[in-house]
Motif scaffolding. Structure first.
Motif, PDB file in Angstrom:
ATOM      1  N   TYR A 147      30.264  64.780  38.479  1.00  0.00           N
ATOM      2  CA  TYR A 147      29.242  64.228  37.592  1.00  0.00           C
ATOM      3  C   TYR A 147      29.550  62.770  37.277  1.00  0.00           C
ATOM      4  CZ  TYR A 147      26.578  63.380  33.356  1.00  0.00           C
ATOM      5  OH  TYR A 147      25.736  62.849  32.419  1.00  0.00           O
ATOM      6  N   ALA A 148      28.506  61.933  37.254  1.00  0.00           N
ATOM      7  CA  ALA A 148      28.688  60.519  36.964  1.00  0.00           C
ATOM      8  C   ALA A 148      27.934  60.086  35.711  1.00  0.00           C
ATOM      9  CB  ALA A 148      28.240  59.667  38.159  1.00  0.00           C
ATOM     10  N   ALA A 149      26.627  60.401  35.616  1.00  0.00           N
ATOM     11  CA  ALA A 149      25.829  59.871  34.511  1.00  0.00           C
ATOM     12  C   ALA A 149      24.533  60.657  34.379  1.00  0.00           C
ATOM     13  CB  ALA A 149      25.507  58.399  34.753  1.00  0.00           C
ATOM     14  N   ARG A 150      23.850  60.430  33.268  1.00  0.00           N
ATOM     15  CA  ARG A 150      22.554  61.047  33.010  1.00  0.00           C
ATOM     16  C   ARG A 150      21.478  59.968  33.036  1.00  0.00           C
ATOM     17  NH1 ARG A 150      20.485  65.755  29.378  1.00  0.00           N
ATOM     18  NH2 ARG A 150      18.396  65.010  28.855  1.00  0.00           N
ATOM     19  N   VAL A 151      20.294  60.368  33.498  1.00  0.00           N
ATOM     20  CA  VAL A 151      19.144  59.448  33.513  1.00  0.00           C
ATOM     21  C   VAL A 151      17.991  60.145  32.786  1.00  0.00           C
ATOM     22  CG1 VAL A 151      17.573  58.062  34.916  1.00  0.00           C
ATOM     23  CG2 VAL A 151      19.872  58.585  35.781  1.00  0.00           C
ATOM     24  N   ASP A 152      17.376  59.408  31.872  1.00  0.00           N
ATOM     25  CA  ASP A 152      16.203  59.891  31.150  1.00  0.00           C
ATOM     26  C   ASP A 152      15.073  58.884  31.340  1.00  0.00           C
ATOM     27  OD1 ASP A 152      17.067  62.336  29.469  1.00  0.00           O
ATOM     28  OD2 ASP A 152      18.670  60.875  29.129  1.00  0.00           O
ATOM     29  N   ARG A 153      13.860  59.346  31.127  1.00  0.00           N
ATOM     30  CA  ARG A 153      12.725  58.420  31.103  1.00  0.00           C
ATOM     31  C   ARG A 153      12.893  57.516  29.880  1.00  0.00           C
ATOM     32  NH1 ARG A 153      10.415  63.209  32.954  1.00  0.00           N
ATOM     33  NH2 ARG A 153       9.124  62.952  34.828  1.00  0.00           N
ATOM     34  N   ALA A 154      12.536  56.251  30.038  1.00  0.00           N
ATOM     35  CA  ALA A 154      12.688  55.316  28.913  1.00  0.00           C
ATOM     36  C   ALA A 154      11.312  55.036  28.295  1.00  0.00           C
ATOM     37  CB  ALA A 154      13.307  54.016  29.379  1.00  0.00           C
TER      38      ALA A 154
END
Length: 154
Positions: A147-154
């Motif tokens: 796991y590296a990072a999370r991405v969400d809609r901005a």
């Protein structure tokens, strides 16, 4: 489409840096020293440790969803780092790696996934978020699979 990439918050890991090697081992963790550049990615700051820097290697539950996709894996964290939290900005740590990008719905079920070089991450984010059922993305380092990072809609 605008997106927000976040590393892990530093606070939950702060105590680990005060523990002895034995106490770390009891928590399935250990102290390590970076021995080469770009090989020890901190999941808090989303920067790579420089050779000679100390990190903690630990097992972390990055996908706590109550679904078959619940998951843990090994991650590195470095003391004194600030959480990466930026909009429309891909950190160099991710740019220089082959990435697996996984899209999950609100129930934590995998809806779609892709692999891309970090230099071509934005089109993958856009494509996955075009599916309205995808609530968030997880980025993993494709080669080691962590796991590296999370991405969400901005």
């Amino acid at each position: 489409m605008h997106f927000r990439i976040t590393g892990l918050p530093a606070e939950p890991f702060a105590e680990l840096f005060t523990l002895s090697d034995e106490a770390l081992w009891e928590r399935r963790a250990m102290r390590v020293t970076a021995d080469r550049a770009h090989a020890y990615p901190c999941r808090v700051s989303l920067t790579d440790a420089e050779p000679g820097q100390s990190l903690i290697l630990l097992n972390y539950e990055h996908q706590p969803a109550n679904s078959p996709f619940r998951s843990t894996y090994a991650i590195y964290i470095r003391e004194g780092e600030q959480q990466f939290d930026r909009m429309d900005d891909v950190p160099d740590q991710l740019r220089r790696r082959l990435l697996s990008v996984r899209g999950f719905d609100v129930q934590g079920m995998l809806r779609d996934a892709d692999v891309a070089q970090g230099t071509a991450l934005e089109p993958v984010i856009d494509r996955l978020f075009a599916d309205e059922q995808i609530a968030y993305l997880h980025i993993h380092m494709a080669k080691p699979g962590c796991y590296a990072a999370r991405v969400d809609r901005a």
